[in-house]
Design a protein around this motif. Structure first.
Motif, mmCIF file in Angstrom:
data_model
loop_
_atom_site.group_PDB
_atom_site.id
_atom_site.type_symbol
_atom_site.label_atom_id
_atom_site.label_comp_id
_atom_site.label_asym_id
_atom_site.label_seq_id
_atom_site.Cartn_x
_atom_site.Cartn_y
_atom_site.Cartn_z
ATOM 1 N N SER A 463 0.824 -1.210 0.000
ATOM 2 C CA SER A 463 0.000 0.000 0.000
ATOM 3 C C SER A 463 0.857 1.259 0.000
ATOM 4 N N ILE A 464 1.858 1.301 0.873
ATOM 5 C CA ILE A 464 2.699 2.495 0.961
ATOM 6 C C ILE A 464 3.557 2.650 -0.290
ATOM 7 N N SER A 465 3.931 1.528 -0.902
ATOM 8 C CA SER A 465 4.732 1.594 -2.136
ATOM 9 C C SER A 465 3.999 2.303 -3.264
ATOM 10 N N ILE A 466 2.676 2.168 -3.304
ATOM 11 C CA ILE A 466 1.910 2.822 -4.371
ATOM 12 C C ILE A 466 1.252 4.123 -3.889
ATOM 13 N N GLY A 467 1.655 4.576 -2.709
ATOM 14 C CA GLY A 467 1.192 5.886 -2.245
ATOM 15 C C GLY A 467 -0.053 5.883 -1.385
ATOM 16 N N ILE A 468 -0.515 4.705 -0.959
ATOM 17 C CA ILE A 468 -1.673 4.643 -0.051
ATOM 18 C C ILE A 468 -1.150 4.730 1.374
ATOM 19 N N ILE A 469 -1.136 5.954 1.921
ATOM 20 C CA ILE A 469 -0.607 6.187 3.261
ATOM 21 C C ILE A 469 -1.717 6.794 4.106
ATOM 22 N N PRO A 470 -1.996 6.231 5.267
ATOM 23 C CA PRO A 470 -3.053 6.787 6.123
ATOM 24 C C PRO A 470 -2.790 8.243 6.474
ATOM 25 N N THR A 471 -3.842 9.048 6.417
ATOM 26 C CA THR A 471 -3.738 10.448 6.798
ATOM 27 C C THR A 471 -4.923 10.796 7.685
ATOM 28 N N GLY A 472 -4.667 11.441 8.820
ATOM 29 C CA GLY A 472 -5.750 11.826 9.714
ATOM 30 C C GLY A 472 -6.549 10.611 10.143
ATOM 31 N N SER A 473 -7.843 10.690 9.948
ATOM 32 C CA SER A 473 -8.710 9.563 10.333
ATOM 33 C C SER A 473 -8.922 8.600 9.167
ATOM 34 N N GLN A 474 -8.318 8.877 8.028
ATOM 35 C CA GLN A 474 -8.515 8.042 6.846
ATOM 36 C C GLN A 474 -7.498 6.905 6.809
ATOM 37 N N ASP A 475 -7.968 5.687 6.942
ATOM 38 C CA ASP A 475 -7.106 4.509 6.863
ATOM 39 C C ASP A 475 -7.939 3.348 6.330
ATOM 40 N N PRO A 476 -8.350 3.444 5.051
ATOM 41 C CA PRO A 476 -9.302 2.453 4.503
ATOM 42 C C PRO A 476 -8.792 1.019 4.505
ATOM 43 N N TYR A 477 -7.495 0.818 4.467
ATOM 44 C CA TYR A 477 -6.951 -0.544 4.448
ATOM 45 C C TYR A 477 -6.546 -1.015 5.848
#
Length: 694
Positions: A463-477
């Motif tokens: 996830s982090i490799s493709i730019g999906i990084i949790p921000t604030g309250s958003q953490d869909p994975y």
């Protein structure tokens, strides 16, 4: 004279999951609003049902208190011109305070005179201020909002009525053409309209309309009824707190009832039956005293006790249909084989850029293999680990998990046994999803822990490799939860594997597989920082002081179980006066070592006995010190570091580190750098305030 205030917001049925947070917001915002508006009051009490949010405020004064205060203005040199006349700044200040320049006086503050005036602020009538309370109701936030009719307002549900009273007087305001009044609405079927003439009558008025307004009272009523049924039938109800809370928010006048289902359904795994009852129907399952699931359930009706037999029969029909589905799924899922089901994973997309579920499983198998080598598992255990990793996702294609997603892993374990898999492999399929929620149970077996870590690492790194990084309250994975799970599992198993080694292993896999990623350096930095923040969170949860947390994580997490022990040890040591000289010595070495270009040391360049002694003591303890840390014995390691204390003090007393001779200077700095590098493996001791705690 003080009076009570009542605000009630009447709406169409709110989702149960909205209510707790909305009620909390209402109470907190009300208290803040009263304080900001300087309105004296006694207490704030909130009420909530599916169709209303309300707040009662006691002992509210009729007006704000008057205020006399001193207002400070510009400095005297700015307030007066060269002729001694008032400047525009002074005139503007006095007008802004509702005063004239004749009211100005000067007061010295830290040697400078400033303009001041005394001003009197008369308190406003409370009734006038209360008219603005509609903004508080509109300021409540919800997970989802909607529009209705031709209204512009977006709100959780349509607003149907408003009650707003100060004593017996209506507080006038409106929201979307709904005006305040004294009329409230009772239970949809058991009540009607009612008039609230006084806030103190609110609960009683609603009770007459078959409404229990207090969340706590309604919850207790349900609980008591459940316990009564339990005692009367010699049952053991599964009273899940979350389900009890949800049911409380689904009803306004609760009445518990019981029903039954055919014993033939008990052949279906009880997890499926319980999930169907709890998650789909909001029923409380029933067990016998010895823990066996019984063919009964308890529900809670939003109404009275009339015709409960009819209600029970209706719910039994609904549940029967649900359980028949579960029974069918269970029977169908046992057809074929695990390998046949695994083939379907290649047609299920895991993530657009990261491939299918089959691709993910291949990565999990590879990571599992490497972990098995690092942990030096024997061959049979290694093969079980690989098999568990290979089939860990097979139940995702089953009909049961498709219908009851909460049962992923649970059904995998059961089906694996049915298909003849090894017991440890079957259990690992279930455990690899653990922990399923924050502070949940972590895997207990070696194989389950390995596959769990492998799966979570793949998810996070991918996830982090493709730019999906949790921000604030958003953490869909759920990446934060999964990172915490990895750290908690490492601690549970006491495995001596540095966290950074795990991260870099999986990160390297992604580059070898040529999966699309951001720059290697950027991803590496994000991954290490992501885990460091999670480790800091867990350490603070253990009441480790923030400066100690920063100290032990200054050079990374390392072996996490040992990092916990180091942090706990330093919290103790900072309170021991005997350790202060050790800290001062090591801290001084750390600070000066920053000036070193490298850690090269040539004993032939030593000029005095003190630097020879320091070098010899460091060399004599170094191997054993690092071994203690690797083996998870930080206390013994710190004792060895403490042996450097006296030689370091003697070194600094007798040695000019920054000597004119460049070779001698660099040699001494190199010695300090060698020591500093080893100290940093333990912690950045200079990040800690070594003062005694009293």
């Amino acid at each position: 004279m003080s009076k009570s205030v009542l605000f009630e917001l009447g709406v169409e049925e709110l989702p149960a999951r909205f209510i707790d947070d909305a009620l909390k917001q209402l109470q907190e915002k009300t208290a803040d609003w009263l304080s900001e508006n300087r309105i004296p009051y006694g207490e704030v009490k909130g009420y909530a049902t599916p169709r209303r949010l309300a707040v009662k405020i006691t002992d509210v004064e009729e007006k704000q208190p008057d205020i006399e205060e001193e207002a400070k203005g510009p400095a005297k040199k700015i307030a007066l011109d060269d002729n001694g006349d008032w400047t525009k700044a002074a005139i503007g200040f006095s007008k802004g305070q509702g005063k004239d320049v004749e009211d100005i006086y000067f007061k010295e503050i830290k040697g400078t005179e400033y303009v001041h005036v005394n001003k009197f602020i008369q308190g406003e009538p409370t009734m006038k201020l209360l008219e603005g309370f509609g903004d508080i109701l509109l300021g409540l936030t919800y997970p989802k909002n909607m529009r209705w009719g031709d209204r512009e307002l977006r709100y959780a549900r349509p607003i149907r009525w408003l009650v707003a009273l100060y004593g017996e007087e209506v507080i006038p305001f409106s929201i979307e053409n709904v005006s305040t009044g004294k009329t409230t609405f009772g239970h949809r079927f058991l009540g009607g309209t009612a008039t609230v003439n006084d806030p103190e009558q609110y609960e009683d008025v609603l009770k007459e309309q078959s409404i229990i307004a207090s969340v706590e009272d309604r919850k207790k009523t349900i609980y008591d009824q459940l316990k009564q049924l339990e005692a009367a039938n010699n049952w053991k109800l599964i009273i899940d707190e979350d389900l009890l809370n949800e049911v409380t928010h689904l009803v306004e006048y609760p009445t518990a009832f019981s029903g039954s289902f055919s014993e033939e359904f008990l052949e279906v795994p009880e997890e499926a039956l319980i999930t169907s009852m709890k998650e789909h129907q909001r029923y409380f399952p029933v067990r016998s005293d010895d823990g066996v699931l019984l063919p009964y359930f308890v529900g809670v009706r939003n109404g009275d006790d009339q015709h409960l037999d009819t209600v029970a029969r209706g719910n039994e029909k609904v549940l029967k249909a649900r359980l028949k589905d579960a029974q069918f799924f269970y029977e169908e899922d046992q057809k074929g084989s695990i390998d046949k089901k695994m083939e379907k994973l290649s047609r299920m997309v895991y993530q657009e850029e990261l491939g299918t579920l089959a691709d993910k499983v291949k990565r999990v198998v590879a990571i599992t293999g490497k972990l098995s080598e690092w942990l030096e598992l024997d061959e049979p255990e290694k093969q079980k680990s690989l098999r568990a990793a290979e089939i860990c996702k097979f139940d995702l294609v089953t009909q049961m998990v498709d219908e009851f997603t909460e049962l992923q892993g649970v059904m995998g374990e059961k089906y694996a046994r049915i298909f003849g898999e090894d017991e440890e492999v079957a259990k690992a399929i279930n455990e690899h999803y653990m922990p399923r929620q924050a502070n949940g149970q972590v895997p207990t077996t070696t194989i389950g822990s390995i596959v769990s870590i492998a799966d979570k690492l793949d998810t996070i790194v991918g996830s982090i490799s493709i730019g999906i990084i949790p921000t604030g309250s958003q953490d869909p994975y759920g990446l934060r939860r999964q990172a915490l799970g990895i750290l908690q599992t490492l601690n549970k198993q006491q495995w001596p594997i540095p966290v950074e080694k795990l991260i870099d292993l999986v990160h390297q896999f992604y580059f070898e597989l040529q999966l699309p990623t951001r720059s290697e350096k950027e991803v590496h930095s994000d991954l290490h920082e992501f885990f460091r923040v999670r480790a800091a969170y867990l350490l603070k949860e253990k009441n480790i002081d923030p400066d100690v947390v920063d100290a032990v994580l200054s050079r990374g997490i390392g072996i996490y179980p040992t990092t916990i022990l180091k942090a706990e040890l330093l919290v103790e040591k900072r309170q021991e006066p005997s350790f202060k000289p050790v800290h001062e010595a090591l801290g001084r070495a750390l600070k000066l070592a920053e000036k070193a270009d490298d850690d090269k040391v040539s004993p032939g360049l030593f000029k005095n006995d003190q630097e020879k002694k320091l070098y010899e003591v460091h060399q004599s303890i170094r191997e054993e010190y690092l071994s203690y840390l690797q083996d998870g014995h930080p206390s013994e390691a710190l004792d060895l570091l403490a042996e450097l204390s006296e030689p370091i003090h003697s070194f600094f007393d007798a040695t000019m580190v920054m000597a004119e001779d460049e070779k001698v200077r660099n040699n001494r700095l190199g010695l300090l750098k060698q020591i500093a590098q080893d100290v940093y493996v333990f912690a950045d001791l200079n990040a800690i305030e070594w003062k005694q705690q009293f």
